[in-house]
Design an enzyme around this catalytic site. Structure first.
Site, PDB file in Angstrom:
ATOM      1  N   ASN A 147       0.812  -1.223   0.000  1.00  6.46           N
ATOM      2  CA  ASN A 147       0.000   0.000   0.000  1.00  6.46           C
ATOM      3  C   ASN A 147       0.843   1.270   0.000  1.00  6.46           C
ATOM      4  O   ASN A 147       0.357   2.340   0.361  1.00  6.46           O
ATOM      5  CB  ASN A 147      -0.996  -0.015   1.171  1.00  6.46           C
ATOM      6  CG  ASN A 147      -0.313  -0.201   2.516  1.00  6.46           C
ATOM      7  OD1 ASN A 147       0.897  -0.013   2.634  1.00  6.46           O
ATOM      8  ND2 ASN A 147      -1.078  -0.581   3.524  1.00  6.46           N
ATOM      9  N   ARG A 285       3.179   7.403  11.508  1.00 10.95           N
ATOM     10  CA  ARG A 285       2.684   6.914  12.790  1.00 10.95           C
ATOM     11  C   ARG A 285       2.472   8.111  13.701  1.00 10.95           C
ATOM     12  O   ARG A 285       3.308   9.020  13.763  1.00 10.95           O
ATOM     13  CB  ARG A 285       3.653   5.922  13.446  1.00 10.95           C
ATOM     14  CG  ARG A 285       3.674   4.544  12.782  1.00 10.95           C
ATOM     15  CD  ARG A 285       2.340   3.797  12.938  1.00 10.95           C
ATOM     16  NE  ARG A 285       2.339   2.491  12.282  1.00 10.95           N
ATOM     17  CZ  ARG A 285       1.840   2.247  11.061  1.00 10.95           C
ATOM     18  NH1 ARG A 285       1.302   3.216  10.351  1.00 10.95           N
ATOM     19  NH2 ARG A 285       1.855   1.024  10.562  1.00 10.95           N
ATOM     20  N   GLN A 314      -5.456   3.423  18.384  1.00  8.45           N
ATOM     21  CA  GLN A 314      -6.448   3.235  17.326  1.00  8.45           C
ATOM     22  C   GLN A 314      -7.361   2.071  17.696  1.00  8.45           C
ATOM     23  O   GLN A 314      -6.837   1.010  18.016  1.00  8.45           O
ATOM     24  CB  GLN A 314      -5.745   2.962  15.988  1.00  8.45           C
ATOM     25  CG  GLN A 314      -5.060   4.205  15.449  1.00  8.45           C
ATOM     26  CD  GLN A 314      -4.483   4.027  14.059  1.00  8.45           C
ATOM     27  OE1 GLN A 314      -3.893   4.929  13.516  1.00  8.45           O
ATOM     28  NE2 GLN A 314      -4.629   2.862  13.461  1.00  8.45           N
ATOM     29  N   HIS A 333      -7.601   5.845   9.986  1.00 10.78           N
ATOM     30  CA  HIS A 333      -6.449   5.230   9.314  1.00 10.78           C
ATOM     31  C   HIS A 333      -6.914   4.482   8.053  1.00 10.78           C
ATOM     32  O   HIS A 333      -7.222   3.295   8.101  1.00 10.78           O
ATOM     33  CB  HIS A 333      -5.767   4.267  10.297  1.00 10.78           C
ATOM     34  CG  HIS A 333      -4.408   3.843   9.875  1.00 10.78           C
ATOM     35  ND1 HIS A 333      -3.503   3.312  10.748  1.00 10.78           N
ATOM     36  CD2 HIS A 333      -3.789   3.851   8.682  1.00 10.78           C
ATOM     37  CE1 HIS A 333      -2.380   3.020  10.111  1.00 10.78           C
ATOM     38  NE2 HIS A 333      -2.542   3.323   8.850  1.00 10.78           N
TER      39      HIS A 333
HETATM   40  P1  NDP Z   1      10.438   2.386   3.874  1.00 10.33           P
HETATM   41  O1  NDP Z   1      11.181   1.497   4.822  1.00 10.33           O
HETATM   42  O2  NDP Z   1      10.453   2.082   2.431  1.00 10.33           O
HETATM   43  O3  NDP Z   1      10.931   3.894   4.061  1.00 10.33           O
HETATM   44  C1  NDP Z   1      11.130   4.508   5.286  1.00 10.33           C
HETATM   45  C2  NDP Z   1      12.290   5.457   5.165  1.00 10.33           C
HETATM   46  O4  NDP Z   1      12.428   6.186   6.385  1.00 10.33           O
HETATM   47  C3  NDP Z   1      13.613   4.721   4.894  1.00 10.33           C
HETATM   48  O5  NDP Z   1      14.247   5.292   3.766  1.00 10.33           O
HETATM   49  C4  NDP Z   1      14.375   4.968   6.186  1.00 10.33           C
HETATM   50  O6  NDP Z   1      15.769   5.122   6.020  1.00 10.33           O
HETATM   51  C5  NDP Z   1      13.818   6.295   6.635  1.00 10.33           C
HETATM   52  N1  NDP Z   1      14.104   6.579   8.031  1.00 10.33           N
HETATM   53  C6  NDP Z   1      14.088   5.748   9.093  1.00 10.33           C
HETATM   54  N2  NDP Z   1      14.433   6.404  10.201  1.00 10.33           N
HETATM   55  C7  NDP Z   1      14.673   7.675   9.849  1.00 10.33           C
HETATM   56  C8  NDP Z   1      15.084   8.834  10.553  1.00 10.33           C
HETATM   57  N3  NDP Z   1      15.330   8.793  11.866  1.00 10.33           N
HETATM   58  N4  NDP Z   1      15.252   9.983   9.867  1.00 10.33           N
HETATM   59  C9  NDP Z   1      15.030  10.027   8.522  1.00 10.33           C
HETATM   60  N5  NDP Z   1      14.648   8.955   7.800  1.00 10.33           N
HETATM   61  C10 NDP Z   1      14.464   7.795   8.468  1.00 10.33           C
HETATM   62  O7  NDP Z   1       8.940   2.427   4.432  1.00 10.33           O
HETATM   63  P2  NDP Z   1       7.632   2.919   3.668  1.00 10.33           P
HETATM   64  O8  NDP Z   1       7.953   4.124   2.887  1.00 10.33           O
HETATM   65  O9  NDP Z   1       6.973   1.773   2.993  1.00 10.33           O
HETATM   66  O10 NDP Z   1       6.699   3.275   4.931  1.00 10.33           O
HETATM   67  C11 NDP Z   1       7.094   4.284   5.844  1.00 10.33           C
HETATM   68  C12 NDP Z   1       6.173   4.209   7.075  1.00 10.33           C
HETATM   69  O11 NDP Z   1       4.865   4.608   6.693  1.00 10.33           O
HETATM   70  C13 NDP Z   1       5.991   2.799   7.627  1.00 10.33           C
HETATM   71  O12 NDP Z   1       7.021   2.483   8.560  1.00 10.33           O
HETATM   72  C14 NDP Z   1       4.654   2.885   8.295  1.00 10.33           C
HETATM   73  O13 NDP Z   1       4.812   3.287   9.645  1.00 10.33           O
HETATM   74  C15 NDP Z   1       3.932   3.978   7.536  1.00 10.33           C
HETATM   75  N6  NDP Z   1       2.847   3.438   6.721  1.00 10.33           N
HETATM   76  C16 NDP Z   1       1.596   3.968   6.892  1.00 10.33           C
HETATM   77  C17 NDP Z   1       0.536   3.447   6.181  1.00 10.33           C
HETATM   78  C18 NDP Z   1      -0.836   4.022   6.311  1.00 10.33           C
HETATM   79  O14 NDP Z   1      -1.805   3.362   5.949  1.00 10.33           O
HETATM   80  N7  NDP Z   1      -0.983   5.236   6.793  1.00 10.33           N
HETATM   81  C19 NDP Z   1       0.689   2.310   5.268  1.00 10.33           C
HETATM   82  C20 NDP Z   1       2.071   1.912   5.071  1.00 10.33           C
HETATM   83  C21 NDP Z   1       3.092   2.438   5.824  1.00 10.33           C
HETATM   84  P3  NDP Z   1      16.767   3.979   5.518  1.00 10.33           P
HETATM   85  O15 NDP Z   1      15.952   2.847   5.016  1.00 10.33           O
HETATM   86  O16 NDP Z   1      17.540   4.686   4.443  1.00 10.33           O
HETATM   87  O17 NDP Z   1      17.562   3.604   6.703  1.00 10.33           O
END
Ligand code: NDP
Length: 386
Positions: A147, A285, A314, A333
């Site tokens: 998603n 989140r 939630q 959500h």
């Molecule tokens: P990804 O793992 O693809 O991307 C998350 C990114 O955040 C990565 O590039 C990671 O860095 C980066 N990151 C982690 N910690 C930090 C930090 N402290 N500062 C800056 N960047 C950081 O996840 P997605 O994009 O798929 O999803 C992101 C979040 O969205 C999920 O964890 C989830 O909580 C939320 N989500 C919400 C949904 C909804 O329905 N609202 C559905 C799906 C997800 P790197 O990998 O380079 O270390």
């Protein structure tokens, strides 16, 4: 035979749908990075139907009962002695979703001695106590990418609706008014604004790509820098930290996981360094933002708006202050649970179950915890000991 307990959100108040606005959902070849869509051996549902609610059952009942397993589906997860708690005692598999999370706490894991597999039908397994899962030898898996684009579309919708003051303007129409001045006194063009994302992973990059045609200036911060060709293609400005990025931005979108580094990152102090009148969009989140700091910033005008779809807990209680704070554009959500996304995470959940019951490895990109440690995609996204 195994007991599989699945916690899903309730059906619509008017009952499970008998028809839908469209006759199906588009077929996708693969995800944007080339990852294949879920590959179960078969599905027992029609893509585009409501699979994510209790009666939809993620389309899993024929498959699981065909193998002789017991399949329990409930939305009752929070009350003392909930149906979820009652079935947890002899469950081997738990399926839950971020939208209606069955919080798998250390206490609940201790009360589930037979539990071997916790599947998140979606993305984001922070509702599972991962340390307790590691200690108990439970495998945790989620349906990575199912998603991500769904959420990215929701983010773009929320940015535009906030900056252009869409929701209050819509309300004037519903209320019978034609109050142009009331509507436009908080309405701007997005064009020319500075927009940045905390986190440039699957969702963050999809948001950046979708915003590029709006002629905005794009920024990001992430633990790892994107390839130079992506930065050049989207004309991105990289900032090493959120603290260095946010003072430059008119719109901030949060697309990072909840973990030690991001928990309550947007507190009074960080928000005070943002431009007055910036918009904050959080579909990642809720706990990445300090709940009351957001309310204070909207009341003072430091933030012009806050939108998103993630809350804590939630479902949010009726008295949650984000329901009534000024200038918000919150939804429940839902961003990652469109009918399109449901077809993918239902199929992905089935793929994970097929692997588990056949003793085959679950793909690395779905694994969060395995063999008593963070593993697969989880080893990258989460930090042991959080
Ligand atoms: P990804 O793992 O693809 O991307 C998350 C990114 O955040 C990565 O590039 C990671 O860095 C980066 N990151 C982690 N910690 C930090 C930090 N402290 N500062 C800056 N960047 C950081 O996840 P997605 O994009 O798929 O999803 C992101 C979040 O969205 C999920 O964890 C989830 O909580 C939320 N989500 C919400 C949904 C909804 O329905 N609202 C559905 C799906 C997800 P790197 O990998 O380079 O270390």
């Amino acid at each position: 035979m195994a007991k599989v307990v699945c916690v899903l959100y309730d059906d619509p108040v008017d009952g499970y749908p008998v028809s839908y606005p469209r006759d199906g959902v588009p077929h996708l070849e693969c995800y944007p990075d080339g990852q294949s869509l879920p590959t179960p051996s078969a599905i027992d549902f029609t893509p585009g139907t409501l699979l994510g609610s209790v009666s939809g059952e993620l389309g899993l009942r024929p498959y699981l009962e065909g193998l002789g397993h017991e399949f329990v589906v409930t939305s009752d997860k929070d009350d003392e002695n909930s149906e979820f708690d009652r079935h947890l005692t002899d469950a081997e598999v738990v399926i839950s979703q971020p939208f209606w999370p069955a919080y798998l706490t250390a206490e609940r894991i201790a009360a589930a001695p037979k539990l071997k597999l916790a599947v998140t039908a979606g993305i984001g397994s922070d509702h599972v106590d991962l340390n307790a899962a590691i200690a108990a030898g439970i495998t945790v898996a989620e349906v990575t990418y199912c998603n991500s684009v769904s959420v990215a579309e929701h983010v773009v919708m929320m940015i535009l609706s906030q900056v252009r003051n869409y929701l209050p303007s819509y309300k004037w129409v519903i209320d019978g008014g034609w109050n142009v001045a009331d509507c436009v006194q908080r309405s701007y063009d997005l064009e020319g604004m500075q927009v940045g994302t905390l986190g440039a992973g699957r969702i963050g990059v999809a948001v950046l790509r979708r915003l590029a045609p709006f002629d905005v200036h794009l920024h990001y911060t992430d633990k790892h820098r994107l390839p130079a060709e992506v930065e050049a293609e989207l004309n991105l400005t990289y900032h090493p930290t959120a603290q260095e990025m946010v003072p430059h931005l008119d719109v901030v979108t949060i697309n990072a996981p909840l973990h030690r580094e991001t928990r309550r990152l947007f507190d009074d102090e960080l928000i005070s360094t943002m431009k007055r009148g910036a918009h904050l969009i959080n579909t990642a989140r809720a706990l990445i933002c300090d709940r009351d700091a957001v309310v204070r910033a909207l009341q003072s005008g430091q933030l012009a708006g806050y939108a998103g779809d993630v809350w804590y807990p939630q479902p949010a209680p009726s008295a949650h202050p984000w329901r009534t704070m000024p200038h918000h554009g919150m939804t429940p959500h839902i961003s990652g649970s469109s009918l399109s996304a449901q077809a993918r995470y239902a199929a992905g959940t089935r793929e994970i179950l097929e692997c588990y019951f056949a003793g085959r490895p679950i793909r690395d990109e779905y694994i969060i915890v395995s063999g008593g440690a963070l593993a697969g995609v989880g080893a990258h996204s989460y930090t042991a000991g959080d």
